[in-house]
Design an enzyme around this catalytic site. Structure first.
Site, PDB file in Angstrom:
ATOM      1  CE1 TYR A 143     -27.361  11.927  29.723  1.00 19.05           C
ATOM      2  CE2 TYR A 143     -27.685  14.296  29.963  1.00 19.05           C
ATOM      3  CZ  TYR A 143     -27.048  13.225  29.355  1.00 19.05           C
ATOM      4  OH  TYR A 143     -26.104  13.458  28.383  1.00 19.05           O
ATOM      5  CE  LYS A 147     -23.722  11.647  30.381  1.00 22.03           C
ATOM      6  NZ  LYS A 147     -22.805  10.765  29.642  1.00 22.03           N
TER       7      LYS A 147
HETATM    8  N1  LIG Z   1     -26.683  14.408  22.288  1.00 21.69           N
HETATM    9  C1  LIG Z   1     -26.367  15.466  23.036  1.00 21.69           C
HETATM   10  O1  LIG Z   1     -26.879  16.581  22.812  1.00 21.69           O
HETATM   11  C2  LIG Z   1     -25.350  15.316  24.169  1.00 21.69           C
HETATM   12  C3  LIG Z   1     -24.962  16.456  24.867  1.00 21.69           C
HETATM   13  C4  LIG Z   1     -24.031  16.334  25.889  1.00 21.69           C
HETATM   14  C5  LIG Z   1     -23.466  15.092  26.177  1.00 21.69           C
HETATM   15  N2  LIG Z   1     -23.861  13.990  25.480  1.00 21.69           N
HETATM   16  C6  LIG Z   1     -23.236  12.696  25.822  1.00 21.69           C
HETATM   17  O2  LIG Z   1     -22.510  12.243  24.690  1.00 21.69           O
HETATM   18  C7  LIG Z   1     -22.542  10.812  24.633  1.00 21.69           C
HETATM   19  C8  LIG Z   1     -23.012  10.348  23.255  1.00 21.69           C
HETATM   20  O3  LIG Z   1     -24.294  10.907  23.009  1.00 21.69           O
HETATM   21  P1  LIG Z   1     -25.086  10.607  21.651  1.00 21.69           P
HETATM   22  O4  LIG Z   1     -25.910  11.795  21.349  1.00 21.69           O
HETATM   23  O5  LIG Z   1     -24.154  10.059  20.643  1.00 21.69           O
HETATM   24  O6  LIG Z   1     -26.094   9.462  22.170  1.00 21.69           O
HETATM   25  P2  LIG Z   1     -26.531   8.108  21.451  1.00 21.69           P
HETATM   26  O7  LIG Z   1     -27.691   7.580  22.226  1.00 21.69           O
HETATM   27  O8  LIG Z   1     -26.689   8.319  19.990  1.00 21.69           O
HETATM   28  O9  LIG Z   1     -25.259   7.178  21.691  1.00 21.69           O
HETATM   29  C9  LIG Z   1     -25.024   6.479  22.896  1.00 21.69           C
HETATM   30  C10 LIG Z   1     -24.594   5.078  22.507  1.00 21.69           C
HETATM   31  O10 LIG Z   1     -24.310   4.351  23.714  1.00 21.69           O
HETATM   32  C11 LIG Z   1     -24.707   3.017  23.482  1.00 21.69           C
HETATM   33  N3  LIG Z   1     -24.902   2.320  24.751  1.00 21.69           N
HETATM   34  C12 LIG Z   1     -25.880   2.532  25.668  1.00 21.69           C
HETATM   35  N4  LIG Z   1     -25.754   1.661  26.666  1.00 21.69           N
HETATM   36  C13 LIG Z   1     -24.686   0.888  26.396  1.00 21.69           C
HETATM   37  C14 LIG Z   1     -24.059  -0.186  27.072  1.00 21.69           C
HETATM   38  N5  LIG Z   1     -24.542  -0.632  28.230  1.00 21.69           N
HETATM   39  N6  LIG Z   1     -22.962  -0.746  26.503  1.00 21.69           N
HETATM   40  C15 LIG Z   1     -22.490  -0.308  25.320  1.00 21.69           C
HETATM   41  N7  LIG Z   1     -23.030   0.723  24.632  1.00 21.69           N
HETATM   42  C16 LIG Z   1     -24.126   1.304  25.173  1.00 21.69           C
HETATM   43  C17 LIG Z   1     -26.013   3.143  22.698  1.00 21.69           C
HETATM   44  O11 LIG Z   1     -26.339   1.921  22.026  1.00 21.69           O
HETATM   45  C18 LIG Z   1     -25.707   4.293  21.778  1.00 21.69           C
HETATM   46  O12 LIG Z   1     -25.231   3.856  20.499  1.00 21.69           O
HETATM   47  C19 LIG Z   1     -23.431  10.359  25.779  1.00 21.69           C
HETATM   48  O13 LIG Z   1     -22.598   9.984  26.863  1.00 21.69           O
HETATM   49  C20 LIG Z   1     -24.235  11.594  26.123  1.00 21.69           C
HETATM   50  O14 LIG Z   1     -24.639  11.598  27.483  1.00 21.69           O
HETATM   51  C21 LIG Z   1     -24.784  14.076  24.473  1.00 21.69           C
END
Ligand SMILES: NC(=O)c1ccc[n+]([C@@H]2O[C@H](COP(=O)([O-])OP(=O)(O)OC[C@H]3O[C@@H](n4cnc5c(N)ncnc54)[C@H](O)[C@@H]3O)[C@@H](O)[C@H]2O)c1
Length: 289
Positions: A143, A147
């Site tokens: 992951y 990133k």
């Molecule tokens: N959750 C955390 O603690 C955290 C921390 C730091 C960064 N992030 C980043 O923030 C962002 C959102 O995280 P989240 O917690 O909402 O995750 P999440 O899994 O709830 O949301 C990610 C969304 O991306 C969509 N997705 C995946 N592949 C796709 C594709 N090929 N085309 C279109 N959509 C696609 C999924 O269907 C999902 O709805 C991510 O990039 C994640 O890496 C999250």
């Protein structure tokens, strides 16, 4: 008011961000995979749903048409990201490239806010100082490596960008503890609540000064504690003794962060750790009522 595309718009961050941007009067396009539940979007004043894949250029033309700003949140996260490196890189890196190339080709030159992660710093447990945005990246899982690559694609895109390295999210809900907690007892940790993260993102819509920067988004000084302090207090509120929960057997990603610049630019750190404990207590009381 801006025309804004949120990729991953049906995800955890995406839904909350969409609701907050909608309340400010922005026009939204939400893009996510066809199987996603977009039910929440019925409540939006001005939100259009696009069902498609960021890896499919044909699915990107309509949501990108005339857009001012993109919040690029779509990604695959742990644990799913760790199962298949090629798939994770296809979605997180190639998907980012396809999206940004399509945005470039659209001629609108939208700004891009990228949801990266503090995971890019890897294991920083040997560090005495806070982690700063300029510290070297050192990814130690699939992951985080994806990133790092996606950040490079962003920086080379030719579009105006902001790179947010976001800490882990603290959730004030009545939940089972994670098995294990994603850190060690003596590890320094600094989480952030989703409301504060979304406040930072909303503030970016009008913050041209923040573009071209990498910013760390974390809770701020009141959230800088050790893993054991966090778990013990969480367990007191949930009535689960600390020794009935488990920790990682190696250091996790988290540490304490220098968020001076992100806070000065975006003014988002409104929820203190004590506020969070109050929210958690209230959630427990409501769940048990
Ligand atoms: N959750 C955390 O603690 C955290 C921390 C730091 C960064 N992030 C980043 O923030 C962002 C959102 O995280 P989240 O917690 O909402 O995750 P999440 O899994 O709830 O949301 C990610 C969304 O991306 C969509 N997705 C995946 N592949 C796709 C594709 N090929 N085309 C279109 N959509 C696609 C999924 O269907 C999902 O709805 C991510 O990039 C994640 O890496 C999250």
């Amino acid at each position: 008011m801006a025309d804004i595309l949120i990729t991953g718009g049906a995800g955890n961050f995406g839904r909350t961000l969409a609701t907050a941007l909608d309340a400010q009067g922005h026009a939204l396009r939400l893009l996510d995979l066809p199987a996603c539940d977009f039910g929440f979007a019925d409540q939006l004043q001005n939100g259009r749903v696009f069902r498609g894949d960021i890896m499919d250029p044909a699915a990107l033309a309509a949501p990108l048409d005339g857009v001012d700003l993109i919040f690029h949140l779509a990604a695959i996260l742990p644990p799913a990201s760790e199962a298949d490196r090629d798939r994770t890189f296809r979605i997180n890196v190639d998907g980012t490239r396809t999206l940004l190339q399509a945005a470039q080709a659209s001629g609108a030159a939208p700004g891009v806010v990228f949801a990266s992660s503090i995971s890019v710093y890897g294991d920083t447990s040997g560090r005495a100082e806070r982690i700063t945005p300029g510290d070297p990246v050192n990814p130690n899982d699939i992951y985080a490596a994806s990133k790092v690559e996606a950040e490079r694609v962003l920086a080379e895109s030719g579009l105006p960008w902001v790179n947010l390295r976001i800490s882990a999210i603290a959730i004030p809900e009545f939940l089972d503890p994670p098995e294990p907690w994603p850190f060690q007892p003596d590890q320094r940790i600094e989480l952030v609540v989703l409301d504060d993260l979304v406040r930072a993102m909303v503030a970016l819509v009008d913050k041209k000064q923040a573009f071209g920067k990498t910013l760390i988004i974390a809770g701020g000084p009141t959230w800088q504690i050790t893993g054991r302090e966090y778990v013990t207090r969480w367990g007191e509120i949930m009535e689960i003794p600390e020794d009935e929960m488990s920790y990682l057997d190696r250091p996790g990603w988290l540490n304490w962060y220098d968020t001076d610049e992100s806070e000065a630019q975006l003014g988002y750190q409104r929820t203190t750790l004590d506020d969070f404990w109050g929210q958690l207590k209230q959630a427990v009381n409501e769940a048990l009522a």
